[in-house]
Design an enzyme around this catalytic site. Structure first.
Site, PDB file in Angstrom:
ATOM      1  N   LYS A 169       7.820  -0.515   6.489  1.00  0.00           N
ATOM      2  CA  LYS A 169       7.099   0.750   6.358  1.00  0.00           C
ATOM      3  C   LYS A 169       8.102   1.860   6.077  1.00  0.00           C
ATOM      4  CE  LYS A 169       3.983   3.775   9.014  1.00  0.00           C
ATOM      5  NZ  LYS A 169       3.170   3.879  10.252  1.00  0.00           N
TER       6      LYS A 169
ATOM      7  N   ASP B 134      -4.698   6.593  20.403  1.00  0.00           N
ATOM      8  CA  ASP B 134      -5.461   6.401  19.165  1.00  0.00           C
ATOM      9  C   ASP B 134      -5.929   4.957  19.037  1.00  0.00           C
ATOM     10  OD1 ASP B 134      -6.751   7.331  16.928  1.00  0.00           O
ATOM     11  OD2 ASP B 134      -5.068   6.976  15.578  1.00  0.00           O
TER      12      ASP B 134
ATOM     13  N   VAL C 176       4.174   0.914   2.242  1.00  0.00           N
ATOM     14  CA  VAL C 176       4.342  -0.330   2.991  1.00  0.00           C
ATOM     15  C   VAL C 176       4.621  -1.471   2.018  1.00  0.00           C
ATOM     16  CG1 VAL C 176       3.311  -1.908   4.665  1.00  0.00           C
ATOM     17  CG2 VAL C 176       2.748   0.529   4.751  1.00  0.00           C
TER      18      VAL C 176
ATOM     19  N   GLY D 286       0.829  -1.201   0.000  1.00  0.00           N
ATOM     20  CA  GLY D 286       0.000   0.000   0.000  1.00  0.00           C
ATOM     21  C   GLY D 286       0.859   1.244   0.000  1.00  0.00           C
ATOM     22  N   GLU D 287       0.279   2.343  -0.478  1.00  0.00           N
ATOM     23  CA  GLU D 287       1.001   3.611  -0.495  1.00  0.00           C
ATOM     24  C   GLU D 287       0.041   4.749  -0.201  1.00  0.00           C
ATOM     25  OE1 GLU D 287       3.880   6.395  -3.338  1.00  0.00           O
ATOM     26  OE2 GLU D 287       3.186   4.434  -4.043  1.00  0.00           O
ATOM     27  N   GLY D 288       0.450   5.643   0.681  1.00  0.00           N
ATOM     28  CA  GLY D 288      -0.307   6.844   1.002  1.00  0.00           C
ATOM     29  C   GLY D 288       0.610   8.051   0.955  1.00  0.00           C
ATOM     30  N   THR D 289       0.085   9.203   1.318  1.00  0.00           N
ATOM     31  CA  THR D 289       0.908  10.409   1.306  1.00  0.00           C
ATOM     32  C   THR D 289       1.961  10.381   2.409  1.00  0.00           C
ATOM     33  OG1 THR D 289      -0.727  11.505   2.720  1.00  0.00           O
ATOM     34  CG2 THR D 289      -0.955  11.804   0.345  1.00  0.00           C
ATOM     35  N   TYR D 290       1.747   9.547   3.410  1.00  0.00           N
ATOM     36  CA  TYR D 290       2.633   9.500   4.568  1.00  0.00           C
ATOM     37  C   TYR D 290       3.689   8.402   4.458  1.00  0.00           C
ATOM     38  CZ  TYR D 290       3.936   8.535   9.464  1.00  0.00           C
ATOM     39  OH  TYR D 290       4.612   8.297  10.629  1.00  0.00           O
ATOM     40  N   ALA D 291       3.328   7.242   3.920  1.00  0.00           N
ATOM     41  CA  ALA D 291       4.254   6.110   3.919  1.00  0.00           C
ATOM     42  C   ALA D 291       3.918   5.126   2.806  1.00  0.00           C
ATOM     43  CB  ALA D 291       4.218   5.398   5.274  1.00  0.00           C
TER      44      ALA D 291
END
Length: 402
Positions: A93, A190, A77, A70-75
């Protein structure tokens, strides 16, 4: 009895030095001849940064990145494996460099490394190593948890069936993880179903420590801008700056309620709406039930609210499947006054665990397929975020600079 880790204050590990520290985090366990075994020369005394770079390279070469999960704006994986043992899988990560932050790293990335290095427990995701890559990205090597997260099981009402014994097993794992954090003076801040990842053997692991914080100093103010809204306690919604592990216990209670209902208990669309729902379904805070509540900066007096606190009959009508004793436990985690709320230790000492039915063995718990990609989705998020599919109206945008 747990052994408290050495507490490294945030002021001692600024973002400007985190990459050099990352090269040393895993090197502490290396034997003196590790570099020689890896084919390198033994470093000479005085080569401080050069030694760190070599050790970083040794650590990096121990793992192989396979496919992207997976890929997001933060990291980003990746699924990976140990080079010497290809059958041992890991999740890598890679935290992206962000020019908006000093030296490219946000505080939540530093927190995640700090607390995962300090905490080692069967119900907390394990950090195996940390290394930096050539492009200065920080890479966290985490244990591979292939069965997704608890939210997947809760939401799949057609494909996954479970009862009180399974709820008891999952809640017991969560309670043990939170208890260990609190015993070592760490607030998670969280807790929610999609931060509870599931290992191959069915063990639930608490993940995402990007909002975690040490709380050994009771006189140090903390931000109230933490915990995803649906799981945030009323004291934080009303702006409390001094709080304890009671904030995590409230979140545990909300996860407990969600496991039973198979939907969020109080899914507020805004902070004010969240308070309204808490007033409706838990009770209305007052000076009588919660001395000092009116002095909180965000205290509001809601006209449309129940009179006083919801009684046990109300909770039995909603959560009766876990029995009267289970309802007692749930109510003790959702006490409005945080000083009267039970602790994680008291949760574990509650008599519900010893009543029938007994918790299901972890290997017999329900499970779903498609977990690796789900783990990628979970780990690529920043602390405090939820999936876009659940709507921007419920995905609270946290101010990490607070």
């Amino acid at each position: 009895m747990t052994v408290s880790p050495v507490v490294v204050h945030e002021s001692q590990s600024p973002a400007s030095s985190i990459r050099l520290q990352a090269t040393r985090l895993t090197s502490l366990s290396l034997r003196p001849n590790t570099l020689q075994e890896a084919g390198g020369e033994r470093p000479e005394t005085g080569g401080g940064q050069d030694v760190a770079e070599r050790l970083n390279r040794v650590t990096r070469e121990k793992f192989v990145k396979d496919r992207k999960l997976g890929e997001g704006t933060y990291a980003i994986v990746y699924l990976g494996h140990v080079r010497a043992e290809p059958s041992v899988l890991v999740a890598i990560k890679k935290i992206k460099v962000n020019p908006e932050y000093h030296d490219g790293l946000s505080m939540d990335a530093i927190r995640e490394v700090k607390y995962l290095q300090e905490l080692s427990h069967p119900n907390i995701i394990a950090l195996r190593a940390v290394f930096s890559s050539k492009n200065q990205n920080l890479n966290l090597v985490l244990e591979f948890l292939p069965l997704g997260d608890l939210e997947m099981l809760i939401r799949d009402t057609n494909g996954v069936q479970y009862g009180t014994a399974e709820v008891k097993a999952w809640m017991g794992m969560l309670a043990r993880g939170v208890w260990f954090c609190h015993e070592n003076f760490v607030l998670h801040r969280d807790i929610k179903p999609n931060n509870l990842l599931i290992a191959a053997d069915g063990e639930v692991k608490l993940a995402d420590f990007g909002l975690a914080r040490s709380f050994s100093d009771p006189y140090r103010p903390m931000t109230c801008q933490v915990i995803t809204r649906w799981y945030r306690p009323p004291e934080l919604l009303m702006g409390a700056k001094f709080y304890s592990g009671a904030v995590d216990v409230w979140s545990m209670g909300m996860v407990f309620a969600e496991l039973v209902l198979r939907s969020p208990f109080v899914p507020g669309a805004t902070d004010f709406n969240q308070l309204e729902l808490i007033n409706e379904h838990v009770g209305t805070p007052s000076e009588e039930s919660w001395p000092g509540v009116s002095k909180l900066a965000g205290f509001v007096s809601l006209e449309k609210s129940v009179s006083g606190i919801r009684d046990k009959n109300y909770f039995l009508s909603r959560f009766g499947t876990v029995g009267p004793i289970g309802v007692d436990l749930l109510m003790s985690t959702l006490v409005l006054d945080p000083r009267k709320r039970c602790t994680a230790r008291q949760v574990l000492e509650h008599r519900w665990w010893t009543t029938d039915p007994h918790p299901t063995a972890k290997e017999d718990l329900p499970r779903k397929g498609g977990g690796p990609e789900r783990m990628g989705e979970d780990l690529q998020r920043r602390g405090g975020e939820v999936e876009e599919s659940r709507g921007d109206n419920v995905a609270r945008r946290l101010n990490f600079g607070s």
